[in-house]
Design an enzyme around this catalytic site. Structure first.
Site, PDB file in Angstrom:
ATOM      1  N   TYR A 135       0.823  -1.212   0.000  1.00 29.80           N
ATOM      2  CA  TYR A 135       0.000   0.000   0.000  1.00 29.80           C
ATOM      3  C   TYR A 135       0.857   1.261   0.000  1.00 29.80           C
ATOM      4  O   TYR A 135       0.430   2.305  -0.502  1.00 29.80           O
ATOM      5  CB  TYR A 135      -0.880   0.040   1.254  1.00 29.80           C
ATOM      6  CG  TYR A 135      -2.208  -0.632   1.113  1.00 29.80           C
ATOM      7  CD1 TYR A 135      -2.296  -2.005   0.926  1.00 29.80           C
ATOM      8  CD2 TYR A 135      -3.387   0.100   1.192  1.00 29.80           C
ATOM      9  CE1 TYR A 135      -3.528  -2.628   0.819  1.00 29.80           C
ATOM     10  CE2 TYR A 135      -4.624  -0.519   1.095  1.00 29.80           C
ATOM     11  CZ  TYR A 135      -4.688  -1.879   0.902  1.00 29.80           C
ATOM     12  OH  TYR A 135      -5.907  -2.487   0.807  1.00 29.80           O
ATOM     13  N   LYS A 195       3.069 -15.131   3.235  1.00 28.69           N
ATOM     14  CA  LYS A 195       3.278 -15.919   2.010  1.00 28.69           C
ATOM     15  C   LYS A 195       4.778 -16.143   1.885  1.00 28.69           C
ATOM     16  O   LYS A 195       5.414 -15.784   0.886  1.00 28.69           O
ATOM     17  CB  LYS A 195       2.695 -15.144   0.811  1.00 28.69           C
ATOM     18  CG  LYS A 195       2.672 -15.903  -0.502  1.00 28.69           C
ATOM     19  CD  LYS A 195       1.627 -17.008  -0.566  1.00 28.69           C
ATOM     20  CE  LYS A 195       1.763 -17.805  -1.850  1.00 28.69           C
ATOM     21  NZ  LYS A 195       0.858 -18.980  -1.906  1.00 28.69           N
ATOM     22  N   ASP A 227      -3.044 -18.180   1.361  1.00 31.35           N
ATOM     23  CA  ASP A 227      -4.054 -18.906   0.576  1.00 31.35           C
ATOM     24  C   ASP A 227      -4.746 -19.963   1.441  1.00 31.35           C
ATOM     25  O   ASP A 227      -5.968 -20.121   1.403  1.00 31.35           O
ATOM     26  CB  ASP A 227      -3.441 -19.517  -0.702  1.00 31.35           C
ATOM     27  CG  ASP A 227      -2.136 -20.246  -0.456  1.00 31.35           C
ATOM     28  OD1 ASP A 227      -1.578 -20.153   0.656  1.00 31.35           O
ATOM     29  OD2 ASP A 227      -1.662 -20.933  -1.389  1.00 31.35           O
ATOM     30  N   ASP A 251      -6.403  -6.783   4.321  1.00 30.41           N
ATOM     31  CA  ASP A 251      -7.528  -6.157   3.623  1.00 30.41           C
ATOM     32  C   ASP A 251      -8.456  -7.240   3.088  1.00 30.41           C
ATOM     33  O   ASP A 251      -9.675  -7.192   3.267  1.00 30.41           O
ATOM     34  CB  ASP A 251      -6.989  -5.289   2.475  1.00 30.41           C
ATOM     35  CG  ASP A 251      -8.100  -4.629   1.682  1.00 30.41           C
ATOM     36  OD1 ASP A 251      -9.034  -4.095   2.319  1.00 30.41           O
ATOM     37  OD2 ASP A 251      -8.038  -4.647   0.439  1.00 30.41           O
ATOM     38  N   ASP A 255     -12.325  -8.759   4.776  1.00 31.04           N
ATOM     39  CA  ASP A 255     -13.595  -8.782   4.036  1.00 31.04           C
ATOM     40  C   ASP A 255     -14.180 -10.191   4.062  1.00 31.04           C
ATOM     41  O   ASP A 255     -15.386 -10.377   4.228  1.00 31.04           O
ATOM     42  CB  ASP A 255     -13.389  -8.361   2.571  1.00 31.04           C
ATOM     43  CG  ASP A 255     -13.791  -6.907   2.321  1.00 31.04           C
ATOM     44  OD1 ASP A 255     -13.552  -6.071   3.218  1.00 31.04           O
ATOM     45  OD2 ASP A 255     -14.327  -6.613   1.236  1.00 31.04           O
TER      46      ASP A 255
HETATM   47  C1  IPM Z   1     -10.391  -0.996   3.891  1.00 31.79           C
HETATM   48  C2  IPM Z   1     -10.621  -0.450   2.508  1.00 31.79           C
HETATM   49  C3  IPM Z   1      -9.467   0.464   2.133  1.00 31.79           C
HETATM   50  C4  IPM Z   1      -8.224  -0.398   2.133  1.00 31.79           C
HETATM   51  C5  IPM Z   1      -9.644   1.208   0.804  1.00 31.79           C
HETATM   52  C6  IPM Z   1     -10.876   2.061   0.801  1.00 31.79           C
HETATM   53  C7  IPM Z   1      -8.439   2.045   0.474  1.00 31.79           C
HETATM   54  O1  IPM Z   1     -10.806  -1.486   1.605  1.00 31.79           O
HETATM   55  O2  IPM Z   1     -10.284  -0.193   4.836  1.00 31.79           O
HETATM   56  O3  IPM Z   1     -10.338  -2.208   4.033  1.00 31.79           O
HETATM   57  O4  IPM Z   1      -7.902  -1.035   1.128  1.00 31.79           O
HETATM   58  O5  IPM Z   1      -7.543  -0.415   3.152  1.00 31.79           O
HETATM   59 MG    MG Z   2     -10.898  -3.388   2.477  1.00 31.43          MG
END
Ligand code: IPM
Ligand code: MG
Length: 368
Positions: A135, A195, A227, A251, A255
């Site tokens: 990032y 990884k 993975d 990240d 999710d």
């Molecule tokens: C998160 C989001 C952010 C990230 C984006 C909006 C830049 O997906 O906070 O998880 O990738 O960190």
């Molecule tokens: Mg995210």
């Protein structure tokens, strides 16, 4: 206690309004000040993180953040895109430790796409390093957009890098969190995800985790390739306790973990720096497709406000009150669309606003 309220784009304004309402209902002494961030800030000031917004954030004890982003900014040069606001805040404030707890509320077991027995009783904590990794590698923002065309973009690269001190400090955060959880019944386990079979950054990550782990004899450290971790998270999520990982893997895995809780609309997050100043935001995005419809789930933001009270403002009791109120409204059968599932007897579909009001009501008259 000074709180910067940065609602941002899309559903950000709707969900943050509900969290602010809940905070105000607590009747604590706190000052809240709002500022524009993200696409709306770009529209107003030509930058997603205007200097005044950054100054307000820096001068506050905590930041309550909504979400940023909208497809309509996709063609902007990267440095002007709404996402740069959140990345800029993380970097500028040194918010390196991101806590993303995934807890499956009993009432929402059926809202998940996974079988109830896989997720019932789930309580795991993902700790994501937030200011390093690919990032923030070099070079960034190389591409110059002209009408959506990126000249010279037949090849592009981003660099993944981590330094020992960056890994050390997030390792301590993870082990300390596991210790704290162990004191209240946690498994006392840290799973470090990397990884290392392919990446040098991951090898360093793993080596440092092992080293720091030796300072925590009461915590069991194990390692998992990313993975495999993605697979294990849906196969046997309850095997995890604390998961610690880098920015990019975190990240993605967070999710994934959100769906274990029924909906990403339930997942709060805290991003802390070394002086416990923090930014609190739902783990989900700005969802421009449902913005303005009043159907977004405000609970992730309301639960983020609870984390803010606990971590940055020293108000653990108030945090518990909010969390209990959220449990109470779920027990009453109130559901926004994302957690409505198949519905059924005693289940009522509510709007963003109604959900916020219900949490406030539950705060004021707690269920006996
Ligand atoms: C998160 C989001 C952010 C990230 C984006 C909006 C830049 O997906 O906070 O998880 O990738 O960190
Ligand atoms: Mg995210």
């Amino acid at each position: 206690m000074k709180i910067a309220v940065l609602a941002g784009d899309g559903i950000g304004t709707e969900i943050v309004a509900e969290a602010v309402k809940v905070l105000k209902a607590l009747d604590l002494k706190m000052e809240m000040e709002s500022a524009l961030v993200g696409g709306v800030a770009y529209d107003a000031f030509g930058h997603p993180l205007p200097p005044a917004t950054l100054a307000l954030a820096k001068a506050s004890d905590a930041i309550l953040f909504g979400a940023v982003g909208d497809w309509k900014y996709d063609k902007l040069e990267r440095q002007f895109r709404p996402e740069q606001a959140i990345l800029g805040l993380r970097k500028e404030l040194g918010l390196f430790a991101n806590f993303r707890p995934a807890i499956c509320y009993e009432e929402l077991v059926d809202a998940s796409s996974l079988k109830p027995e896989i997720i019932a009783g789930l309580d795991i904590l993902i700790i994501r390093e937030l200011t390093g990794d690919i990032y923030f590698g070099q070079p960034r923002g190389r591409r110059i957009a002209t009408d959506g065309h990126f000249p010279g973009s037949e090849e592009a690269f981003d660099t993944m890098r981590y330094s020992r001190p960056e890994i050390e400090r997030i390792a301590h955060v993870a082990f300390d969190a596991a210790l704290k959880r162990k004191a209240s019944g946690g498994a006392g386990r840290v799973t470090s995800v990397d990884k290392n079979n392919v990446l040098e950054t991951s090898q360093l990550w793993k080596d440092v985790m092992v080293e720091i782990g030796q300072q925590y004899p009461d915590i069991l450290l194990d390692h998992m390739l990313v993975d495999n971790a993605a697979m294990q998270l849906v196969k046997e999520p309850k095997k995890f306790d604390v998961v610690v990982t880098g920015n990019m893997f975190g990240d993605i895995l967070s999710d994934e973990a959100s769906m274990l809780t029924g909906s990403i609309g339930m997942l709060p997050s805290a991003s802390l720096n070394s002086s416990n100043q923090g930014l609190y935001e739902p783990s989900h995005g700005s969802a421009p497709d449902i913005a303005g419809k009043g159907i977004a789930n405000p609970l992730a933001t309301i639960l983020s406000a609870a984390m803010m009270l606990r971590f940055s403002l020293g108000q653990a009791d108030a945090a518990l009150r909010i969390e209990a109120a959220v449990k109470a409204v779920l027990a009453k059968g109130l559901r926004t669309a994302d957690i409505y599932g198949k519905g059924g007897a005693g289940i009522t579909k509510v709007s963003t606003l109604e959900m916020g009001n219900a949490v406030v009501a539950a705060l004021i008259a707690p269920a006996k």
